[in-house]
Design a protein around this motif. Structure first.
Motif, PDB file in Angstrom:
ATOM      1  N   LEU A  36     -15.522 -25.476   1.039  1.00 19.46           N
ATOM      2  CA  LEU A  36     -14.879 -26.799   1.623  1.00 19.46           C
ATOM      3  C   LEU A  36     -13.163 -27.336   1.884  1.00 19.46           C
ATOM      4  O   LEU A  36     -12.484 -26.901   2.995  1.00 19.46           O
ATOM      5  N   GLU A  37     -12.617 -26.228   0.148  1.00 18.06           N
ATOM      6  CA  GLU A  37     -11.537 -25.916   0.224  1.00 18.06           C
ATOM      7  C   GLU A  37     -10.817 -25.172   1.185  1.00 18.06           C
ATOM      8  O   GLU A  37     -10.005 -25.215   1.271  1.00 18.06           O
ATOM      9  N   ASN A  79     -22.615 -32.101   0.409  1.00 17.07           N
ATOM     10  CA  ASN A  79     -22.895 -31.481  -0.886  1.00 17.07           C
ATOM     11  C   ASN A  79     -24.248 -32.370  -1.501  1.00 17.07           C
ATOM     12  O   ASN A  79     -25.425 -32.320  -1.406  1.00 17.07           O
ATOM     13  N   TYR A  86     -12.205 -36.605   1.913  1.00 19.54           N
ATOM     14  CA  TYR A  86     -12.381 -35.274   1.786  1.00 19.54           C
ATOM     15  C   TYR A  86     -13.693 -35.043   0.894  1.00 19.54           C
ATOM     16  O   TYR A  86     -14.258 -33.992   1.247  1.00 19.54           O
ATOM     17  N   GLU A  87     -13.598 -35.954   0.018  1.00 18.01           N
ATOM     18  CA  GLU A  87     -14.945 -36.083  -1.294  1.00 18.01           C
ATOM     19  C   GLU A  87     -15.800 -36.939  -1.133  1.00 18.01           C
ATOM     20  O   GLU A  87     -14.532 -38.597  -1.455  1.00 18.01           O
ATOM     21  N   SER A 118     -21.357 -36.050  -2.300  1.00 21.86           N
ATOM     22  CA  SER A 118     -22.169 -35.500  -2.012  1.00 21.86           C
ATOM     23  C   SER A 118     -22.695 -36.401  -3.195  1.00 21.86           C
ATOM     24  O   SER A 118     -22.638 -37.399  -4.184  1.00 21.86           O
ATOM     25  N   ILE A 154     -18.340 -38.943  -2.917  1.00 20.88           N
ATOM     26  CA  ILE A 154     -19.375 -39.294  -4.042  1.00 20.88           C
ATOM     27  C   ILE A 154     -20.204 -39.338  -4.255  1.00 20.88           C
ATOM     28  O   ILE A 154     -20.414 -41.298  -4.675  1.00 20.88           O
ATOM     29  N   LYS A 214     -18.595 -26.990  -2.468  1.00 17.85           N
ATOM     30  CA  LYS A 214     -17.673 -27.181  -2.367  1.00 17.85           C
ATOM     31  C   LYS A 214     -16.012 -26.510  -2.608  1.00 17.85           C
ATOM     32  O   LYS A 214     -15.786 -26.836  -1.982  1.00 17.85           O
ATOM     33  N   GLY A 271     -14.834 -32.736   5.360  1.00 14.94           N
ATOM     34  CA  GLY A 271     -15.184 -33.431   3.837  1.00 14.94           C
ATOM     35  C   GLY A 271     -16.455 -32.797   3.683  1.00 14.94           C
ATOM     36  O   GLY A 271     -17.009 -32.092   4.482  1.00 14.94           O
ATOM     37  N   GLU A 272     -16.899 -33.967   1.980  1.00 14.12           N
ATOM     38  CA  GLU A 272     -18.236 -33.346   1.643  1.00 14.12           C
ATOM     39  C   GLU A 272     -18.872 -34.691   1.126  1.00 14.12           C
ATOM     40  O   GLU A 272     -17.918 -35.568   0.812  1.00 14.12           O
ATOM     41  N   HIS A 288     -20.907 -30.718  -8.318  1.00 19.13           N
ATOM     42  CA  HIS A 288     -19.380 -31.021  -9.776  1.00 19.13           C
ATOM     43  C   HIS A 288     -19.876 -31.132 -10.805  1.00 19.13           C
ATOM     44  O   HIS A 288     -19.102 -30.839 -11.767  1.00 19.13           O
TER      45      HIS A 288
END
Length: 252
Positions: free
Chosen positions: A170-171, A143, A241-242, A190, A244, A167, A187-188, A148
């Motif tokens: 993904l969810e 991402n 999962y996320e 960013s 950054i 985003k 997962g992503e 965000h």
């Protein structure tokens, strides 16, 4: 139990010819995965092969904005390698596309690659994993930090919208897999600003005196590749999962 569980397994990386995609390809090869790099410039992908790496590289020419091209790639992988166990949705485009004077073709390109192409690749990978009974597969979306936050420039609003869509997708994917009782993880990652061909190209449009005076914080593609390896290295009970990843000192 780390990333060695994926040794010899098949990973598909889109947008693999340069930048983040190229760095991820080489990181996976070093960990022994069989990597399929999908990009319009297949010769550039083949140049990423590492002599001493335990993994094996395959390069496929393809355009993520074309469903036909994606389906052809998955068909080749199925027939020659058995199927995809790890998907890294990295392909993305970010032409400047003003909302009041932008070209429809530019908007369409952004959405076709960043949203629809990613979705088609994800659908094909998950369906393939489910059919083969693969319950430890992994889908990673690359991402952006801009997925965000709100647009920093009006000309990047459509790109920003596409990354916010990633985003949300993904969810939706995570919930879909939970409802199916699957242990496939998602997962992503960013990133903030990363030194890639696209960023370098955009920077050429900035006046020289502005570039020289800038203290812009920037990441290397390898930083993002390490993030992907970290995700894949976790115990099956852990879903990172996320993630950054911001360059130190960023003002965004």
């Amino acid at each position: 139990m780390g990333i060695e569980k994926y040794k010899g397994r098949v990973a598909l990386v889109t947008g693999a010819s340069a930048g983040i995609g190229a760095a991820i390809v080489q990181a996976l090869l070093k960990h022994g995965l069989t990597v399929v790099g999908l990009a319009r410039r297949a010769d550039n992908v083949m140049a990423l092969a590492l002599k001493d790496a335990p993994g094996k590289l395959h390069a496929l020419a393809g355009d993520v904005s074309s469903e036909e091209s994606i389906l052809s790639a998955f068909k080749w992988i199925k027939e020659n390698l058995g199927g995809v166990d790890v998907l890294i949705n990295n392909a993305g485009v970010f032409p400047s596309a003003d909302l009041t004077a932008g070209k429809t073709e530019d908007w369409k390109r952004i959405l076709d690659v960043n949203v629809l192409g990613l979705s088609v690749c994800t659908r094909e990978a998950v369906q393939d994993m489910l059919k083969r009974g693969v319950d430890d597969g992994f889908i990673i979306h690359i991402n952006s930090l801009i997925g965000h936050v709100l647009p920093t420039r009006s000309s990047f609003a459509m790109y920003c919208a596409s990354k916010h869509a990633v985003k949300a997708l993904l969810e939706g994917l995570r919930k879909d897999l939970v409802e199916k009782g699957s242990k496939i993880r998602v997962g992503e990652i960013s990133p903030g600003l990363v030194k890639t061909e696209g960023i370098i190209r955009i920077s050429q449009d900035v006046p020289k005196e502005v570039r020289e005076a800038s203290d812009l914080a920037i990441l290397e593609p390898e930083d993002i590749a390490e993030g992907a390896i970290y995700m894949l290295s976790q115990h099956p009970r852990i879903q990172v999962y996320e993630m950054i990843i911001m360059p130190t000192g960023t003002k965004m």
